[in-house]
Design an enzyme around this catalytic site. Structure first.
Site, PDB file in Angstrom:
ATOM      1  N   HIS A  84      -2.041   1.171  -2.919  1.00 11.82           N
ATOM      2  CA  HIS A  84      -1.183   1.173  -4.137  1.00 11.82           C
ATOM      3  C   HIS A  84      -1.431   0.001  -4.861  1.00 11.82           C
ATOM      4  O   HIS A  84      -1.160  -0.008  -6.255  1.00 11.82           O
ATOM      5  CB  HIS A  84       0.289   1.157  -3.705  1.00 11.82           C
ATOM      6  CG  HIS A  84       1.077   0.052  -3.158  1.00 11.82           C
ATOM      7  ND1 HIS A  84       0.962  -0.116  -1.830  1.00 11.82           N
ATOM      8  CD2 HIS A  84       1.586  -0.858  -3.748  1.00 11.82           C
ATOM      9  CE1 HIS A  84       1.770  -1.384  -1.644  1.00 11.82           C
ATOM     10  NE2 HIS A  84       2.166  -1.870  -2.874  1.00 11.82           N
ATOM     11  N   ASP A 220      -2.472   2.513   3.822  1.00  9.78           N
ATOM     12  CA  ASP A 220      -2.380   1.999   2.511  1.00  9.78           C
ATOM     13  C   ASP A 220      -3.287   0.727   2.171  1.00  9.78           C
ATOM     14  O   ASP A 220      -3.019  -0.069   2.096  1.00  9.78           O
ATOM     15  CB  ASP A 220      -0.961   1.620   2.145  1.00  9.78           C
ATOM     16  CG  ASP A 220      -0.606   1.306   0.728  1.00  9.78           C
ATOM     17  OD1 ASP A 220      -1.590   1.101   0.114  1.00  9.78           O
ATOM     18  OD2 ASP A 220       0.578   1.073   0.508  1.00  9.78           O
ATOM     19  N   SER A 651       2.153  -7.232  -1.272  1.00  6.71           N
ATOM     20  CA  SER A 651       1.517  -6.122  -0.734  1.00  6.71           C
ATOM     21  C   SER A 651      -0.122  -6.313  -0.505  1.00  6.71           C
ATOM     22  O   SER A 651      -0.326  -7.035  -1.607  1.00  6.71           O
ATOM     23  CB  SER A 651       1.704  -4.870  -1.887  1.00  6.71           C
ATOM     24  OG  SER A 651       2.711  -4.477  -1.119  1.00  6.71           O
TER      25      SER A 651
HETATM   26  N1  ARG Z   1       7.359   0.171  -1.293  1.00  4.58           N
HETATM   27  C1  ARG Z   1       6.281  -0.553  -1.399  1.00  4.58           C
HETATM   28  C2  ARG Z   1       6.359  -1.635  -2.384  1.00  4.58           C
HETATM   29  O1  ARG Z   1       6.895  -1.810  -3.288  1.00  4.58           O
HETATM   30  C3  ARG Z   1       5.022   0.413  -1.599  1.00  4.58           C
HETATM   31  C4  ARG Z   1       5.262   1.141  -2.777  1.00  4.58           C
HETATM   32  C5  ARG Z   1       4.109   2.226  -3.021  1.00  4.58           C
HETATM   33  N2  ARG Z   1       4.486   3.234  -3.678  1.00  4.58           N
HETATM   34  C6  ARG Z   1       5.050   4.121  -3.684  1.00  4.58           C
HETATM   35  N3  ARG Z   1       5.751   4.845  -4.684  1.00  4.58           N
HETATM   36  N4  ARG Z   1       5.103   4.719  -2.678  1.00  4.58           N
HETATM   37  O2  ARG Z   1       5.680  -1.844  -3.612  1.00  4.58           O
HETATM   38  N1  ASP Z   2       5.551  -2.861  -1.425  1.00  2.00           N
HETATM   39  C1  ASP Z   2       5.696  -4.157  -2.096  1.00  2.00           C
HETATM   40  C2  ASP Z   2       4.613  -4.683  -2.800  1.00  2.00           C
HETATM   41  O1  ASP Z   2       3.994  -3.963  -3.392  1.00  2.00           O
HETATM   42  C3  ASP Z   2       5.886  -5.042  -0.944  1.00  2.00           C
HETATM   43  C4  ASP Z   2       7.389  -5.218  -0.536  1.00  2.00           C
HETATM   44  O2  ASP Z   2       8.217  -5.151  -1.326  1.00  2.00           O
HETATM   45  O3  ASP Z   2       7.706  -5.354   0.737  1.00  2.00           O
HETATM   46  O4  ASP Z   2       4.257  -5.886  -3.043  1.00  2.00           O
END
Ligand code: ARG
Ligand code: ASP
Length: 716
Positions: A84, A220, A651
Site C-alpha cells: 500500500h 502487503d 507502514s
Molecule cells: N490500515 C493500514 C494503514 O493505515 C493499511 C491500509 C491499507 N489500505 C487499505 N485500504 N486497506 O494505513
Molecule cells: N497502516 C498504517 C500505515 O500506513 C500503519 C498503522 O496505522 O498502523 O502507516
C-alpha cells in the site's frame, strides 16, 4: 535554569519498566531503554541500532516517499516496503495491457526496473539535541510571539552552521510540544525504481473487510531499488546511475518468531497525541470522530452500492473508496477502544495525580495549577467550530465536485495574485492532474454522495457557520435536493472533457467561465465562509492552547520522572519495542500471534474483489510447496502480531528480532488498537506484520524471482 533542570531530569530518568508503548529516539536508547530492551531479549546493543561513526541499523532505514517507511535489504540498494506504500508507484506503471497491479511484477534484470519520477527515499545521517541552540534567549517570561520569532531565528542560524552537501538537509523538529528540539541531518535519493510487487489480490488480500483486523492474511509488500550517481552520491534519475552500495543493509532471518520473542519496529511514525487532556480526548473520540464516521457511513453506502452494481465503477472507485474507508474504520476503532478501556476516566485520574504532585511543589503552583482548567476551557469553547469544521472537511473530502473545485480555486487564486502567465505556466501540471482525475470520475455517483452528505451538513451546522449566499442558492432552487441536481447538471466541473478542452484551448476564457460556474462558485462560497468563520477561529484556539500544552507537558516531565514519558510521534525516526504476542480481546476472545496460508485459503472466494487469489498460490498450497519458508509444523506463516507501539507512517517498517535481523514487515494494527494514537493500552494494542518468510516465498516461489532473494543476506 528551569530548562537545565528539565534536561538533567529527562536525562537521568530511572530505568523503570514503562507501562508499555513508546516511540523512542534512536540516539537516546542507550540512556533510556537499552537495559529494558536487553531484559526483554535484545541481544544487540544500542550502539548497533544507532551510531554516527560506524554503520548501524539506522543506516538501513528510509523514510519512503515522506509518508511510509522502507528498509534496505541488500548490498545493491534493494528496498522493502508495503504494497500500500508502493501502490501509486505500481499503479503509475500499470495499464490495461500491462496491469502490474493486477498481475504483479518482478524485474528480471536491473534493466527492467522501472524509474518512478517523484518518488524519493530519505536516510537519517545523524540526530542531535539542539534544544539549547533553538531556545537560546528564551525564558519563562518571553511572550509567545517573541518566542516563535526567536525559535525561527535560532533555527535559521543553526542551519547556517551546518555544512550541508548536495541532497542533504537539516530538519529541526519540536519534541514534547516544544520543550525539546532535535535536528536531523538527512540525505535524499531521488532515483528510486520499482523492482517488484505481488498481485494486488495478495498485496491487498482482504482489502477493507480485513483492514484494521486480526486474524489477517495480507501479503502487503513491494520492492524498490535506490540508484546513485556512478560515484555513489545521491542523484536525480539518470540512465547512467548505478544501484546504491549502502552503508548498511538488514540481514534476514528465516528462523521465524514465537510468542515472547523480543520485537522491535524501526521507522517514521507520523503523528500521535498521547498527552491530550481528558476533555480533548473526549471531544475527539465522542464528538469529532462520530461526526466524521457518520458522514462517511453515508458516502460509503452510496459508493459501495455503486461499486457492487457496476464493474467499471468498481475499478474507478477502488482507491478512492479505500482511502475513505481506511480512516473511517480507524476512527471507529479508536473511539470504540477508548470507550472500552475507559481511557477518559484514566486520563482524568492522571490529571488528578498531576495536581497531587503539584501540591508537593509549592513554588510551582502559580505556573502549573491554572493550566488544565485553561486547556479544558479552550477545548469547550472550540467544540462548535471543531464540529462544523468536521462536517465541512467531510464534504471536501468525499464529494469529488468539492475536491475539484478546491483544486481549481487554488489555481484561480494564483492567477489573481500572480497573473495569467503564472496560471498558464502551471497549466500542463493541472491538466495532467485533471486528466487522471476525470478518467475515474462518475458524476452520477458523485451527485448521490453530495445528496447523502449536504443535508447532514445543513441540518447540523449552526446558522452562523453557514454562508448566506449558499443558503440563498438552496432557497432559490426550492429545495436542497433540487439545488444539488441543478448544480451537477449545470456545472462544468462535472463535465471533464469539456472543461479540459477549454483549459487546453483557451485558458483565459476557461478562467472566466470558472468564476461564473455554479458548482465552482457554490463550493468557493461555502469554503470561503467556512475558512473565515470556522477554520480561522479553530486555529486561533489551537494557537492559544499550544503554549498551555507545552507548559503542561513540561509539568508532566517534571512531576512524573519515574514514568519515562515518550515524545509524541512527529514523522521523525523512532524505535518501538515489545514482544511477539497474541492477545485476549475485551470480550474475552483469545487471538493467536500468527496466521498461516491455510487461513488465506480458508477465506478464498474466487471472483470476489477482496478475497480472490492467483490460482498458482492455490496450487502451491495444495502441493505444500513452501521450500525453506515453512514453519516447523509444515505450514507457511503469513502474518504475526506484536506489542509494538506504531502509527500511520510506520507502514513498511522493519520488524526486527533480538539479533536485529529482519523477521517481518509492519503494515497495520488490530481493531481498537488505533486508540494507541491517543492512549496506548498494552493489553490490547497490537501491531500487525507480514512474516518475512511469506514475503520471500511470494517473491521466490509464486513470483519466480529467486534472483532477488539471492541478493539478500539470509541467516537461519
Ligand atoms: N490500515 C493500514 C494503514 O493505515 C493499511 C491500509 C491499507 N489500505 C487499505 N485500504 N486497506 O494505513
Ligand atoms: N497502516 C498504517 C500505515 O500506513 C500503519 C498503522 O496505522 O498502523 O502507516
Amino acid at each position: 535554569m528551569r530548562k537545565l533542570l528539565l534536561f538533567s531530569l529527562t536525562f537521568c530518568l530511572p530505568l523503570l519498566l514503562s507501562a508499555g508503548g513508546g516511540m523512542w529516539l534512536p540516539l537516546l536508547l542507550e540512556n533510556l531503554n537499552e537495559e529494558e530492551m536487553k531484559g526483554m531479549g535484545m541481544k544487540i546493543s544500542a550502539d548497533d541500532i544507532y551510531h554516527i561513526n560506524k554503520g548501524s541499523l539506522k543506516d538501513a532505514i528510509v523514510h519512503f516517499g515522506g509518508f511510509c517507511t522502507g528498509e534496505v535489504i541488500s548490498n545493491q540498494g534493494l528496498v522493502l516496503t508495503n504494497h500500500h506504500c508502493g501502490f501509486s508507484a505500481i499503479q503509475s506503471h500499470s495499464s490495461l495491457e500491462d496491469n502490474l497491479l493486477e498481475n504483479g511484477f518482478y524485474a528480471k534484470t536491473k534493466g527492467e526496473e522501472k524509474a518512478t519520477p517523484g518518488l524519493f527515499v530519505t536516510f537519517i545521517e545523524r540526530i542531535e539535541d539542539v534544544t539549547n541552540s533553538v531556545l537560546d534567549g528564551i525564558d519563562e517570561d518571553t511572550s509567545e510571539k517573541e518566542r516563535a520569532a526567536l525559535v525561527a531565528e535560532n533555527i535559521a542560524a543553526l542551519k547556517a552552521r551546518y555544512r550541508l552537501k548536495d541532497h542533504e538537509d537539516l530538519l529541526v523538529k519540536p519534541f514534547y510540544d516544544g520543550n525539546q528540539y532535535f535536528a536531523f541531518v538527512t540525505k535524499t535519493y531521488n532515483d528510486v525504481r520499482l523492482v517488484g510487487a505481488p498481485p494486488s489480490s495478495i498485496g491487498k488480500y482482504g482489502a477493507d473487510t480485513d483492514n484494521w483486523e486480526w486474524p489477517r492474511h495480507t501479503g502487503d509488500f513491494s520492492l524498490f531499488r535506490i540508484y546513485t550517481a556512478p560515484d555513489g552520491s545521491p542523484a536525480d534519475y539518470d540512465a547512467d546511475n548505478i544501484p546504491m552500495v549502502p552503508k548498511k543493509h538488514l540481514e534476514i532471518s528465516l528462523g521465524g518468531v514465537k510468542p515472547g520473542d523480543f520485537s522491535m519496529i524501526f521507522g517514521f511514525p507520523g503523528r500521535t497525541d498521547q498527552y491530550l487532556s481528558a476533555a480533548a480526548m473526549q471531544q475527539r473520540t465522542a464528538i469529532i470522530n462520530p461526526i466524521r464516521i457518520g458522514m462517511r457511513d453515508r458516502s460509503l453506502a452510496v459508493i459501495d452500492s455503486a461499486m457492487r452494481a457496476d464493474q467499471q465503477i468498481k475499478i474507478d472507485y477502488a482507491s478512492k473508496q479505500a482511502r475513505i474507508a481506511n480512516a473511517w474504520k480507524k476512527w471507529r476503532g479508536e473511539s470504540e477502544g477508548v470507550a472500552a478501556v475507559d481511557a477518559i476516566a484514566k486520563r482524568k485520574a492522571m490529571e488528578r495525580d498531576f495536581l497531587t504532585r503539584l501540591r508537593a511543589k509549592p513554588g510551582e503552583q502559580e505556573r502549573y495549577a491554572p493550566l488544565l482548567p485553561e486547556i479544558d476551557a479552550l477545548v469547550e469553547q472550540q467544540e462548535a467550530v471543531a464540529s462544523s469544521n468536521a462536517y465541512a472537511a467531510e464534504l471536501n473530502y468525499n464529494i469529488d465536485l468539492f475536491r475539484i473545485a478546491n483544486i481549481l480555486r487554488r489555481q484561480v487564486k494564483i492567477a489573481e495574485s500572480n497573473g495569467l502567465e503564472e496560471f498558464k505556466r502551471r497549466l500542463p501540471g493541472i491538466i495532467n492532474y485533471l486528466e487522471s482525475f476525470y478518467a475515474g470520475y462518475n458524476a452520477e455517483v458523485d451527485k448521490r454522495v453530495a445528496k447523502a452528505l449536504l443535508p447532514v451538513y445543513y441540518a447540523n451546522v449552526p446558522e452562523e457557520h453557514l454562508s448566506f449566499y449558499v443558503q440563498d442558492q438552496v432557497e432559490f432552487a426550492g429545495s436542497l435536493d433540487r439545488m444539488i441536481t441543478d448544480l451537477f447538471e449545470r456545472s462544468y466541473l462535472t463535465k471533464g472533457e469539456r472543461l479540459l478542452r477549454l483549459l487546453r484551448n483557451d485558458p483565459e476564457n476557461a478562467l472566466n467561465l470558472l468564476r461564473g460556474d455554479m458548482g465552482y462558485v457554490y463550493v468557493a462560497q461555502l469554503n470561503t465562509h467556512n475558512e473565515r468563520e470556522v477554520i480561522d477561529i479553530y486555529n486561533e484556539y489551537q494557537q492559544r492552547a499550544a503554549p498551555l500544552q507545552r507548559q503542561y507537558m513540561k509539568g508532566l516531565l517534571l512531576f512524573f520522572p519515574e514514568k519515562r514519558l515518550y515524545p509524541d510521534a512527529n514523522s521523525t525516526m523512532r524505535v518501538s519495542y515489545g514482544k511477539v504476542e497474541g492477545f485476549t480481546g475485551l470480550d474475552g476472545k483469545k487471538f493467536d500471534h500468527i496466521t498461516d496460508l491455510d487461513g488465506v485459503i480458508a477465506k478464498y472466494q474466487p471472483g470476489d474483489y477482496e478475497f480472490d487469489l492467483p490460482l498458482k498460490l492455490v496450487k502451491l498450497h495444495q502441493d505444500k510447496d513452501y521450500g525453506r519458508y515453512a514453519m516447523k509444523n509444515g505450514k507457511l506463516p503469513v502474518c504475526f502480531l506484536g506489542s509494538n507501539h506504531t502509527t500511520g507512517g510506520n507502514s513498511g517498517s522493519p520488524a526486527l528480532n533480538g539479533q536485529g535481523q529482519l523477521v517481518g514487515l509492519n503494515f497495520d494494527r488490530t481493531w481498537q488498537s488505533t486508540m494507541s494514537d491517543v492512549n496506548y493500552d498494552p493489553t490490547i494494542c497490537r501491531n500487525i506484520m507480514v512474516d518475512i518468510r511469506y514475503v520471500l516465498f511470494l517473491i521466490d516461489k509464486l513470483g519466480g524471482a529467486p534472483h532477488l532473494v539471492e541478493e539478500m543476506t539470509l541467516v537461519k
